[in-house]
Design a protein around this motif. Structure first.
Motif, mmCIF file in Angstrom:
data_model
loop_
_atom_site.group_PDB
_atom_site.id
_atom_site.type_symbol
_atom_site.label_atom_id
_atom_site.label_comp_id
_atom_site.label_asym_id
_atom_site.label_seq_id
_atom_site.Cartn_x
_atom_site.Cartn_y
_atom_site.Cartn_z
ATOM 1 N N VAL A 278 3.133 -38.148 53.994
ATOM 2 C CA VAL A 278 4.536 -38.555 53.902
ATOM 3 C C VAL A 278 4.676 -40.058 54.125
ATOM 4 N N LEU A 279 4.061 -40.558 55.195
ATOM 5 C CA LEU A 279 4.159 -41.985 55.503
ATOM 6 C C LEU A 279 3.506 -42.838 54.423
ATOM 7 N N ALA A 280 2.406 -42.351 53.853
ATOM 8 C CA ALA A 280 1.756 -43.093 52.773
ATOM 9 C C ALA A 280 2.657 -43.168 51.543
ATOM 10 N N ALA A 281 3.374 -42.078 51.251
ATOM 11 C CA ALA A 281 4.315 -42.096 50.131
ATOM 12 C C ALA A 281 5.455 -43.077 50.395
ATOM 13 N N VAL A 282 5.951 -43.102 51.637
ATOM 14 C CA VAL A 282 7.003 -44.057 51.989
ATOM 15 C C VAL A 282 6.476 -45.489 51.869
ATOM 16 N N ALA A 283 5.240 -45.714 52.337
ATOM 17 C CA ALA A 283 4.648 -47.048 52.240
ATOM 18 C C ALA A 283 4.524 -47.484 50.783
ATOM 19 N N ILE A 303 4.951 -53.256 56.945
ATOM 20 C CA ILE A 303 6.293 -52.989 57.465
ATOM 21 C C ILE A 303 6.118 -52.035 58.634
ATOM 22 N N ARG A 304 6.666 -52.392 59.793
ATOM 23 C CA ARG A 304 6.462 -51.581 60.988
ATOM 24 C C ARG A 304 7.554 -50.521 61.122
ATOM 25 N N ALA A 305 7.113 -49.291 61.262
ATOM 26 C CA ALA A 305 8.034 -48.169 61.428
ATOM 27 C C ALA A 305 7.885 -47.575 62.813
ATOM 28 N N LEU A 330 2.969 -49.918 58.277
ATOM 29 C CA LEU A 330 2.739 -49.347 56.955
ATOM 30 C C LEU A 330 2.129 -50.402 56.034
ATOM 31 N N PRO A 331 0.990 -50.111 55.400
ATOM 32 C CA PRO A 331 0.265 -51.122 54.613
ATOM 33 C C PRO A 331 0.864 -51.309 53.213
ATOM 34 N N VAL A 332 2.018 -51.946 53.140
ATOM 35 C CA VAL A 332 2.679 -52.124 51.845
ATOM 36 C C VAL A 332 1.945 -53.132 50.956
ATOM 37 N N GLY A 333 1.033 -53.898 51.530
ATOM 38 C CA GLY A 333 0.265 -54.843 50.724
ATOM 39 C C GLY A 333 -0.930 -54.223 50.024
ATOM 40 N N GLU A 334 -1.290 -52.993 50.375
ATOM 41 C CA GLU A 334 -2.454 -52.327 49.777
ATOM 42 C C GLU A 334 -2.067 -51.724 48.421
ATOM 43 N N ALA A 461 5.613 -42.926 44.219
ATOM 44 C CA ALA A 461 4.444 -43.110 45.079
ATOM 45 C C ALA A 461 3.819 -41.758 45.432
ATOM 46 N N LEU A 462 4.652 -40.756 45.653
ATOM 47 C CA LEU A 462 4.124 -39.418 45.895
ATOM 48 C C LEU A 462 3.419 -38.886 44.655
ATOM 49 N N ALA A 463 4.012 -39.072 43.491
ATOM 50 C CA ALA A 463 3.386 -38.614 42.245
ATOM 51 C C ALA A 463 2.048 -39.289 42.033
#
Length: 469
Positions: A278-283, A303-305, A330-334, A461-463
């Motif tokens: 879930v968190l990876a999809a949000v990221a 981004i810190r959650a 959350l690693p939004v740069g990856e 992102a989930l897809a």
């Protein structure tokens, strides 16, 4: 003795202003029974179930001179029809119209002269469906004396309602002299506590929040570790208005489970949970959203959650901690979806293993934790902590994987509504229920006019995670 608000509960009254209404809520969507579902049905249901939450018949009264915390008093003029309201969308109402309705009513503060909650029956949805939308002030929902009204009007069985005897009678409201006398008696009995409360009431709420946060040793440790480096700069941190947007997303729980199963099969030494997915999809959604804004996203961007995490399972000892609150970068740069998931899973496991998360017992000392009110808990923690510590709150509550009903109407969706804190333009809530995962994105109307785009990005992102699994 007066039923006095705790310092934490009172803080949510003082923290509230025109731009930050401090209530939590939910949006529950139902299929009506064959005989239909009318306003009288919801009135009867709430009138019956309110016996489980007597706090919902009480209002807040301040002590003269505000020499101590406010008290709860019975509302002698309690009117169920004031709190349970009827609205409708133009038929056939779609999801976008329901989202707009929720955003508008969640922008309005609750009436301080009455019990601090509202419930709306929203008719006119597509396919004959209806929604129940709740608003409950965080000062009311403490997880001990009151939980969200939306959690007591649904249960596992459809059928005729068993009537609860109506034994409630409003107690006489204390006079101003009695309230002052009670405050003085409390001061004589425990002078240190009352003096401290009086100082908190008369000083600014940020001082109050810092003292509340400082009452638990575990939380102090988390604050020290998390504030060693401020949360990264982000467009999610902005001056907010008093108006909100709301977005509802629905996804299949099986998709998250599929990703988790494939990742753990390929990397047997790594522990990956559905929550990590879930968190990876949000990221991934946040990454795409930032890029859609033309924002520069370098490889190390985060981004810190602040994430309250349930660790409950059916085999757990009920006396053991079942919730931890984590701070996750959350690693939004990856750019690689699988690598984002690995990084999120590693960060979550590190916090749990190293005990840098806050245990449920510590949290209960601050906010009266109870599992059904985890969404409220996350919002309460976010409300008293410094916004410099994190960029947004993400609450994820695992719900029952079977049907729930309000009277004879089957609930087909449950979307949390999480309030945003001052200086934070977004809050995300998730609830898993009956094989699906439901997102509720609450955003500031002015600083995040593109929150619908963020919702689309999370779905994509989930897809992407599913396709790579």
């Amino acid at each position: 003795m007066a039923d006095r608000l705790t310092s934490l509960d009172a803080s949510f009254l003082y923290l509230e202003d025109a731009t930050t209404p401090m209530h939590v809520g939910s949006v529950m969507v139902f299929d009506p029974p064959a005989e239909g579902f009318e306003y009288d049905n919801i009135i009867d249901l709430v009138s019956n179930r309110i016996a489980y939450v007597p706090r919902y018949r009480q209002r807040v009264r301040h002590t003269p001179g505000r020499i101590s915390n406010p008290v709860w008093v019975d509302d002698r003029d309690f009117d169920i029809t004031y709190h349970v309201r009827r609205s409708a969308l133009p038929k056939p109402g779609n999801t976008a119209q329901l989202e707009e309705f929720v955003g508008r009513i969640q922008s309005r503060a609750l009436d301080r002269d009455r019990p601090l909650w509202e419930l709306y029956l929203v008719e006119g949805l597509e396919r004959g469906r209806f929604a129940i939308v709740t608003k409950t002030h965080q000062a009311l929902v403490d997880g001990v004396n009151a939980i969200d009204i939306g959690q007591v009007i649904v249960d596992s069985d459809a059928g005729r309602e068993d009537q609860i005897p109506h034994t409630w009678r409003a107690r006489p409201e204390p006079s101003a002299i009695e309230l002052v006398a009670d405050s003085i008696f409390s001061m004589l009995r425990s002078p240190g506590r009352v003096i401290r409360e009086g100082v908190e009431v008369l000083t600014n709420v940020h001082t109050l929040g810092r003292r509340v946060a400082g009452t638990a040793t575990d939380l102090l440790g988390v604050l020290a570790r998390s504030t060693a480096m401020r949360a990264p700069s982000s467009p999610l941190n902005a001056q907010v208005s008093g108006y909100r947007r709301y977005v509802m997303l629905e996804s299949k729980l099986a998709d998250y489970q599929k990703v988790r199963t494939r990742i753990t099969a390929d990397s047997s030494n790594e522990h990956v949970t559905v929550h990590d997915v879930v968190l990876a999809a949000v990221a991934g959604g946040l990454r795409a959203w930032l890029m859609s804004r033309g924002q520069a996203v370098d490889s190390g961007a985060t981004i810190r959650a602040m994430v309250p995490v349930s660790t409950h399972s059916v085999d757990d000892d009920p006396d053991q901690d079942q919730v931890t609150a984590c701070f996750i970068d959350l690693p939004v740069g990856e750019p690689n979806a699988r690598m984002r998931l690995h990084q999120v899973a590693y960060a979550m496991q590190q916090q749990v293993d190293s005990r840098t998360a806050v245990g449920a017992r510590s949290l209960s000392g601050l906010s009266g934790f109870a599992p059904p009110t985890l969404h409220s808990l996350g919002a309460r923690l976010g409300g008293v902590m410094s916004r410099r510590m994190f960029n947004l709150v993400i609450t994820n509550v695992p719900g029952p994987q079977h049907e729930l009903y309000a009277a004879d109407a089957e609930m087909i969706g449950s979307y949390p509504v999480i309030p945003i804190a001052k200086g934070q333009a977004l809050a995300i809530g998730l609830t898993s229920y009956n094989g699906k995962v439901f997102f509720g994105l609450t955003a500031d109307r002015d600083s995040m006019p593109d929150v619908e785009m963020l919702g689309q990005c999370v779905e994509e992102a989930l897809a992407e995670l599913v396709s790579e699994s």
